[in-house]
Design a protein around this motif. Structure first.
Motif, PDB file in Angstrom:
ATOM      1  N   GLU A 175       8.239   7.562  -2.845  1.00 41.32           N
ATOM      2  CA  GLU A 175       7.796   8.929  -3.058  1.00 41.32           C
ATOM      3  C   GLU A 175       8.899   9.427  -4.058  1.00 41.32           C
ATOM      4  OE1 GLU A 175       6.906   8.402   0.358  1.00 41.32           O
ATOM      5  OE2 GLU A 175       8.900   7.869   0.939  1.00 41.32           O
ATOM      6  N   TYR A 226       3.672   5.124  -3.958  1.00 32.18           N
ATOM      7  CA  TYR A 226       3.223   4.263  -3.135  1.00 32.18           C
ATOM      8  C   TYR A 226       2.745   4.997  -1.821  1.00 32.18           C
ATOM      9  CZ  TYR A 226       2.492   0.079  -0.176  1.00 32.18           C
ATOM     10  OH  TYR A 226       2.155  -0.730   0.928  1.00 32.18           O
ATOM     11  N   GLN A 229      -9.105   9.615   2.079  1.00 32.79           N
ATOM     12  CA  GLN A 229     -10.621   9.392   1.591  1.00 32.79           C
ATOM     13  C   GLN A 229     -11.459   8.609   2.690  1.00 32.79           C
ATOM     14  OE1 GLN A 229      -9.766   6.978  -1.762  1.00 32.79           O
ATOM     15  NE2 GLN A 229      -9.557   8.867  -3.284  1.00 32.79           N
ATOM     16  N   MET A 271      -0.093   7.030  -2.568  1.00 35.19           N
ATOM     17  CA  MET A 271      -1.397   6.570  -2.799  1.00 35.19           C
ATOM     18  C   MET A 271      -2.171   6.104  -1.457  1.00 35.19           C
ATOM     19  SD  MET A 271      -0.534   4.085  -6.113  1.00 35.19           S
ATOM     20  CE  MET A 271       0.675   4.789  -7.377  1.00 35.19           C
ATOM     21  N   GLN A 278      -5.163  -4.389  -2.162  1.00 38.16           N
ATOM     22  CA  GLN A 278      -4.840  -3.088  -2.758  1.00 38.16           C
ATOM     23  C   GLN A 278      -3.460  -2.463  -2.619  1.00 38.16           C
ATOM     24  OE1 GLN A 278      -8.341   0.001  -2.852  1.00 38.16           O
ATOM     25  NE2 GLN A 278      -8.928  -1.520  -1.403  1.00 38.16           N
ATOM     26  N   ARG A 322      -3.796   8.829   0.429  1.00 37.40           N
ATOM     27  CA  ARG A 322      -4.867   9.354  -0.304  1.00 37.40           C
ATOM     28  C   ARG A 322      -6.007   8.382   0.117  1.00 37.40           C
ATOM     29  NH1 ARG A 322      -3.175  10.775  -5.050  1.00 37.40           N
ATOM     30  NH2 ARG A 322      -2.800  12.793  -4.298  1.00 37.40           N
ATOM     31  N   LYS A 323      -5.707   7.060   0.177  1.00 38.60           N
ATOM     32  CA  LYS A 323      -6.770   6.267   0.795  1.00 38.60           C
ATOM     33  C   LYS A 323      -7.264   6.668   2.331  1.00 38.60           C
ATOM     34  CE  LYS A 323      -7.261   3.152  -2.713  1.00 38.60           C
ATOM     35  NZ  LYS A 323      -8.480   3.114  -3.408  1.00 38.60           N
ATOM     36  N   LYS A 331       1.760  -0.232  -9.315  1.00 39.30           N
ATOM     37  CA  LYS A 331       1.442   0.900  -9.931  1.00 39.30           C
ATOM     38  C   LYS A 331       2.550   2.099  -9.802  1.00 39.30           C
ATOM     39  CE  LYS A 331      -2.254   3.625 -11.136  1.00 39.30           C
ATOM     40  NZ  LYS A 331      -3.543   4.231 -10.612  1.00 39.30           N
ATOM     41  N   ALA A 332       2.930   2.178  -8.488  1.00 41.67           N
ATOM     42  CA  ALA A 332       4.019   3.288  -8.361  1.00 41.67           C
ATOM     43  C   ALA A 332       5.170   3.033  -8.906  1.00 41.67           C
ATOM     44  CB  ALA A 332       4.146   3.226  -6.751  1.00 41.67           C
ATOM     45  N   MET A 375       4.470  11.851  -6.382  1.00 43.43           N
ATOM     46  CA  MET A 375       3.696  10.562  -6.439  1.00 43.43           C
ATOM     47  C   MET A 375       4.427   9.622  -5.705  1.00 43.43           C
ATOM     48  SD  MET A 375       2.988  11.084 -10.442  1.00 43.43           S
ATOM     49  CE  MET A 375       1.957   9.632 -10.898  1.00 43.43           C
ATOM     50  N   MET A 423      -1.080  -1.349  -5.548  1.00 39.80           N
ATOM     51  CA  MET A 423      -0.422   0.323  -5.632  1.00 39.80           C
ATOM     52  C   MET A 423       0.883   0.096  -5.579  1.00 39.80           C
ATOM     53  SD  MET A 423      -3.075   2.186  -2.896  1.00 39.80           S
ATOM     54  CE  MET A 423      -2.895   1.291  -1.714  1.00 39.80           C
ATOM     55  N   GLN A 465       4.767   3.961 -12.558  1.00 41.99           N
ATOM     56  CA  GLN A 465       4.701   5.320 -12.712  1.00 41.99           C
ATOM     57  C   GLN A 465       6.013   5.994 -12.808  1.00 41.99           C
ATOM     58  OE1 GLN A 465       1.842   6.482 -10.065  1.00 41.99           O
ATOM     59  NE2 GLN A 465       0.255   6.458 -11.319  1.00 41.99           N
TER      60      GLN A 465
END
Ligand code: ARG
Length: 273
Positions: free
Chosen positions: A54, A68, A78, A71, A256, A74-75, A263-264, A66, A260, A267
């Motif tokens: 984070e 890991y 969802q 993310m 995933q 958020r999953k 990706k983190a 933002m 993720m 980013q």
């Protein structure tokens, strides 16, 4: 005598029934998932000083968090059909904020430890960590063994497993601060000789600032009991725990989680400070 036996057997049945009913009562009292669904928001607590887990990013003049953990959170949100809200709280206060229900969950690269398990519950692991000492680039060869750490001032986040490890796996004087970003600033300024960090967090500094930082060669031994990162959940919320574990299993099986994490990292290199 016979009568007494029967009476005892009868009492045992009653006890079982009462016990069973009490058990049912407890189950239905766990409205953790329903509560979050009714609110329409999953609120998580995190300490945004721990990239790539984070970290803060400025977007159109606004600070957003933002990483890991965000993310993964958020999953989970969802999967419950709700929105995600992220609350930035300094690491040492996260457990008590969760206990006081100021947040629904904590995702903060947090290790499941015996001590924390007295206060909160944990999901299954969603990351496995090791630890490193981050040093100034010019000190890359300063700590090659435990003995080399003698007399050094090493930083570790207050109340973290790095603080615990620093005390057992180094001979250094351990300096604690509530934010890791304060520690790394002090390292750069020469006020500390190193900072104990999760390996991926330390590596992130080296990747982003290759001219400033390096990883020390000394490898601290990390016991299995301090290797796993888990989501912290309030105690007695089995429905929420089940929901989270189901989502972690799904994210793991479909690859995933790994995606993720990468990706983190990217980013943070691109947008993080
Ligand atoms: N894994 C370590 C612990 O649980 C450090 C976590 C620090 N996290 C953070 N967001 N600053 O103690």
């Amino acid at each position: 005598m016979k009568f007494k036996k029967k009476l005892l057997a009868g009492l045992a049945v009653v006890a079982l029934l009462v016990g069973g009913l009490a058990g049912c009562g407890k189950q239905s009292a766990d409205n953790s998932v329903k509560r979050i669904k009714d609110k329409g928001t999953l609120t998580i607590g995190t300490s945004a000083d721990f990239a790539p887990f984070e970290f803060p990013v400025m977007r159109n003049g606004k600070k957003v968090i933002m990483g890991y953990d965000i993310m993964v959170a958020r999953k989970i949100a969802q999967s419950m059909g709700v929105k995600l809200k992220v609350q930035n709280i300094e690491f040492p206060s996260l457990i008590s904020e969760l206990q006081n229900h100021k947040v629904d969950l904590v995702l903060a690269g947090m290790t499941k430890t015996k001590k924390r398990e007295n206060a909160v519950d944990f999901s299954k692991p969603y990351y496995t960590e090791s630890e490193k000492i981050l040093v100034k680039k010019s000190d890359a060869n300063k700590f090659n063994t435990k003995a080399d750490t003698k007399g050094a001032n090493l930083g570790a986040q207050q109340s973290s497993t790095q603080e615990t490890l620093g005390k057992s796996e180094t001979d250094a004087h351990i300096v604690t601060e509530s934010l890791t970003t304060g520690l790394t600033t002090d390292l750069k300024a020469g006020k500390l000789d190193g900072v104990i960090l999760a390996t991926t967090v330390a590596e992130q500094y080296v990747k982003k600032y290759p001219n400033d930082y390096a990883l020390a060669k000394y490898n601290m031994k990390v016991p299995n009991s301090l290797k796993y990162l888990n989501i912290a959940i309030p105690k007695n919320e089995p429905a929420l725990k089940k929901q989270i574990n189901k989502e972690i299993t799904h994210l793991q099986k479909t690859g995933q989680l790994d995606k993720m994490f990468k990706k983190a990292q990217q980013q943070q290199e691109k947008y993080g400070k």
